[in-house]
Design a protein around this motif. Structure first.
Motif, PDB file in Angstrom:
ATOM      1  N   VAL A 267       0.848  -1.205   0.000  1.00 55.71           N
ATOM      2  CA  VAL A 267       0.000   0.000   0.000  1.00 55.71           C
ATOM      3  C   VAL A 267       0.884   1.255   0.000  1.00 55.71           C
ATOM      4  N   ALA A 268       1.963   1.220   0.792  1.00 54.33           N
ATOM      5  CA  ALA A 268       2.880   2.374   0.838  1.00 54.33           C
ATOM      6  C   ALA A 268       3.519   2.575  -0.526  1.00 54.33           C
ATOM      7  N   LEU A 269       3.847   1.472  -1.200  1.00 52.33           N
ATOM      8  CA  LEU A 269       4.455   1.611  -2.533  1.00 52.33           C
ATOM      9  C   LEU A 269       3.462   2.255  -3.496  1.00 52.33           C
ATOM     10  N   ARG A 270       2.212   1.766  -3.473  1.00 52.91           N
ATOM     11  CA  ARG A 270       1.228   2.239  -4.466  1.00 52.91           C
ATOM     12  C   ARG A 270       1.013   3.743  -4.393  1.00 52.91           C
ATOM     13  N   ARG A 271       1.205   4.320  -3.212  1.00 48.83           N
ATOM     14  CA  ARG A 271       1.060   5.780  -3.099  1.00 48.83           C
ATOM     15  C   ARG A 271       2.136   6.507  -3.899  1.00 48.83           C
ATOM     16  N   ARG A 272       3.253   5.817  -4.194  1.00 51.59           N
ATOM     17  CA  ARG A 272       4.378   6.482  -4.868  1.00 51.59           C
ATOM     18  C   ARG A 272       4.614   5.928  -6.266  1.00 51.59           C
ATOM     19  N   LEU A 273       3.685   5.068  -6.717  1.00 52.52           N
ATOM     20  CA  LEU A 273       3.905   4.299  -7.951  1.00 52.52           C
ATOM     21  C   LEU A 273       2.992   4.752  -9.098  1.00 52.52           C
ATOM     22  N   GLY A 274       3.550   4.795 -10.303  1.00 47.67           N
ATOM     23  CA  GLY A 274       2.741   4.888 -11.521  1.00 47.67           C
ATOM     24  C   GLY A 274       3.051   3.658 -12.356  1.00 47.67           C
ATOM     25  N   TYR A 275       2.027   3.009 -12.891  1.00 48.06           N
ATOM     26  CA  TYR A 275       2.251   1.729 -13.573  1.00 48.06           C
ATOM     27  C   TYR A 275       1.478   1.715 -14.898  1.00 48.06           C
ATOM     28  N   LEU A 276       2.200   1.432 -15.961  1.00 43.69           N
ATOM     29  CA  LEU A 276       1.550   1.239 -17.263  1.00 43.69           C
ATOM     30  C   LEU A 276       1.664  -0.244 -17.591  1.00 43.69           C
ATOM     31  N   PRO A 277       0.574  -0.999 -17.429  1.00 39.51           N
ATOM     32  CA  PRO A 277       0.660  -2.440 -17.696  1.00 39.51           C
ATOM     33  C   PRO A 277       0.771  -2.715 -19.185  1.00 39.51           C
ATOM     34  N   GLN A 278       1.163  -3.943 -19.515  1.00 37.95           N
ATOM     35  CA  GLN A 278       1.320  -4.296 -20.932  1.00 37.95           C
ATOM     36  C   GLN A 278      -0.032  -4.260 -21.630  1.00 37.95           C
ATOM     37  N   ALA A 279      -1.040  -4.825 -20.991  1.00 35.06           N
ATOM     38  CA  ALA A 279      -2.378  -4.822 -21.593  1.00 35.06           C
ATOM     39  C   ALA A 279      -3.309  -4.090 -20.637  1.00 35.06           C
ATOM     40  N   PHE A 280      -4.007  -3.138 -21.173  1.00 39.17           N
ATOM     41  CA  PHE A 280      -4.872  -2.309 -20.359  1.00 39.17           C
ATOM     42  C   PHE A 280      -6.260  -2.913 -20.175  1.00 39.17           C
ATOM     43  N   GLY A 281      -6.548  -3.993 -20.907  1.00 38.24           N
ATOM     44  CA  GLY A 281      -7.888  -4.563 -20.863  1.00 38.24           C
ATOM     45  C   GLY A 281      -8.801  -3.797 -21.803  1.00 38.24           C
ATOM     46  N   ALA A 282     -10.098  -3.943 -21.606  1.00 40.51           N
ATOM     47  CA  ALA A 282     -11.065  -3.310 -22.507  1.00 40.51           C
ATOM     48  C   ALA A 282     -11.048  -1.802 -22.289  1.00 40.51           C
ATOM     49  N   TYR A 283     -11.119  -1.050 -23.371  1.00 42.85           N
ATOM     50  CA  TYR A 283     -11.162   0.403 -23.241  1.00 42.85           C
ATOM     51  C   TYR A 283     -12.595   0.860 -23.106  1.00 42.85           C
ATOM     52  N   PRO A 284     -12.836   1.702 -22.143  1.00 46.86           N
ATOM     53  CA  PRO A 284     -14.204   2.121 -21.856  1.00 46.86           C
ATOM     54  C   PRO A 284     -14.696   3.193 -22.831  1.00 46.86           C
ATOM     55  N   HIS A 285     -15.999   3.360 -22.835  1.00 44.74           N
ATOM     56  CA  HIS A 285     -16.597   4.377 -23.704  1.00 44.74           C
ATOM     57  C   HIS A 285     -16.644   5.739 -23.013  1.00 44.74           C
ATOM     58  N   ALA A 286     -16.173   5.785 -21.773  1.00 42.52           N
ATOM     59  CA  ALA A 286     -16.108   7.072 -21.070  1.00 42.52           C
ATOM     60  C   ALA A 286     -15.049   7.949 -21.736  1.00 42.52           C
ATOM     61  N   SER A 287     -15.198   9.270 -21.575  1.00 41.81           N
ATOM     62  CA  SER A 287     -14.231  10.180 -22.200  1.00 41.81           C
ATOM     63  C   SER A 287     -12.889  10.088 -21.463  1.00 41.81           C
ATOM     64  N   CYS A 288     -11.860  10.541 -22.170  1.00 41.47           N
ATOM     65  CA  CYS A 288     -10.509  10.524 -21.637  1.00 41.47           C
ATOM     66  C   CYS A 288     -10.446  11.292 -20.313  1.00 41.47           C
ATOM     67  N   ARG A 289     -11.033  12.496 -20.273  1.00 41.54           N
ATOM     68  CA  ARG A 289     -10.968  13.298 -19.041  1.00 41.54           C
ATOM     69  C   ARG A 289     -11.743  12.618 -17.907  1.00 41.54           C
TER      70      ARG A 289
END
Ligand code: ADP
Length: 287
Positions: A70-92
């Motif tokens: 949990v302490a790590l996740r507060r300081r982490l940014g992660y771009l996974p290899q596969a993002f899964g399904a892309y949603p229809h929600a807007s980028c913002r």
């Protein structure tokens, strides 16, 4: 500094994906280069504390990552290899949603941060568009924007350039080259050019092991005077080690590693990181 010691992982099907990985990764852009199946994604998921190893330790700036994810996740940014399904929600909308999931307040500061990230990733003009309609390059840039939401000290990017066309790749290189600053950025890839363009330090991995690591420039310079090329392959039994056969406008180019040219058809070639990569892979074959 990210310190990895003796990391090991064997999947339930018996595949030994990580075997005694030791790495010290300083601030800056660090490349993890290896062929498909080398264990890069397993290592990246483990560093991001979303998968447990069988053994080993990971320390990041005083955080014991495996004991306190949990302490790590507060300081982490992660771009996974596969993002899964892309949603229809807007980028913002997606970025606002992800900011909330990261524990950022839904306030003016977060809204400003999202605007900055849209600007940085060159997505401001597309902020109202559904992420599902984005091109591959735009999706990766969106992925980087979400990874940067909490201004992370550790950024893990798993094969960020996979599947991009040359123009999108160049755009992503430009964006990634601006990211390191005070952060530790670990970028995994099987594309040698990604490392050459972005990383001052690299570790080459194969079959779950680090087979070499060092400054990218030094790993290449060490080969000076020992790389030879010719349109005709050396005769079998030559002491030279064949590294690769590529084609230049349809003509074969055989590259070899040797202290002297394999025969008079060979000329000295300027060494490249690709030469080093093939040399390490071929020199480190299991018995
Ligand atoms: P890379 O990212 O370098 O392509 P991976 O970490 O994805 O390598 O995979 C390393 C090895 O572990 C491969 O042989 C792969 O098939 C295997 N592997 C990866 N994930 C799993 C899993 N969940 N279960 C079983 N085997 C896996």
């Amino acid at each position: 500094m990210l310190e990895v010691r003796n990391l090991g992982k064997t999947y339930r099907n018996g595949v030994n994906a990580l075997s005694g990985i030791d790495l010290s990764i300083p601030t800056g852009m660090f490349g993890l280069l290896g062929p498909n199946g080398a264990g890069k994604s397993t290592l990246m998921r483990t560093l991001a504390a979303i998968q447990l190893p069988d053994c080993g330790t990971i320390m990041f700036d005083g955080i014991d990552v495996l004991a306190d994810p949990v302490a790590l996740r507060r300081r982490l940014g992660y771009l996974p290899q596969a993002f899964g399904a892309y949603p229809h929600a807007s980028c913002r909308t997606m970025l606002r949603h992800m900011a909330l999931l990261k524990g950022l307040a839904d306030d003016a500061v977060t809204a400003r941060r999202i605007d900055e990230l849209l600007e940085l990733t060159n997505l401001s003009a597309h902020a109202g568009r559904a992420v599902a309609t984005f091109s591959g390059g735009m999706r990766q840039r969106f992925g980087i924007a979400q990874a940067l939401l909490g201004d992370p000290a550790l950024l893990i990017l798993d094969e960020p350039t996979a599947g991009l066309d040359p123009e999108e790749r160049m755009r992503l290189y430009y964006l990634l080259s601006q990211l390191s600053g005070d952060r530790v950025v670990v970028l995994s890839t099987h594309i040698v050019d990604d490392i050459e363009q972005l990383c001052t330090e690299v570790a080459i991995v194969n079959k779950g092991k680090v087979i070499t690591r060092g400054a990218t420039a030094t790993l290449v310079q060490d080969l000076a005077g020992r790389i030879w090329e010719s349109p005709i392959a050396a005769t079998p039994g030559s002491a030279a080690m064949q590294l690769s056969t590529a084609f230049r406008r349809g003509t074969p180019v055989h590259r070899y590693f040797a202290e002297s040219p394999p025969n008079e058809a060979f000329v000295a070639a300027v060494p490249s990181l690709e030469d080093r990569y093939f040399l390490e892979l071929k020199s480190n074959q299991p018995c």
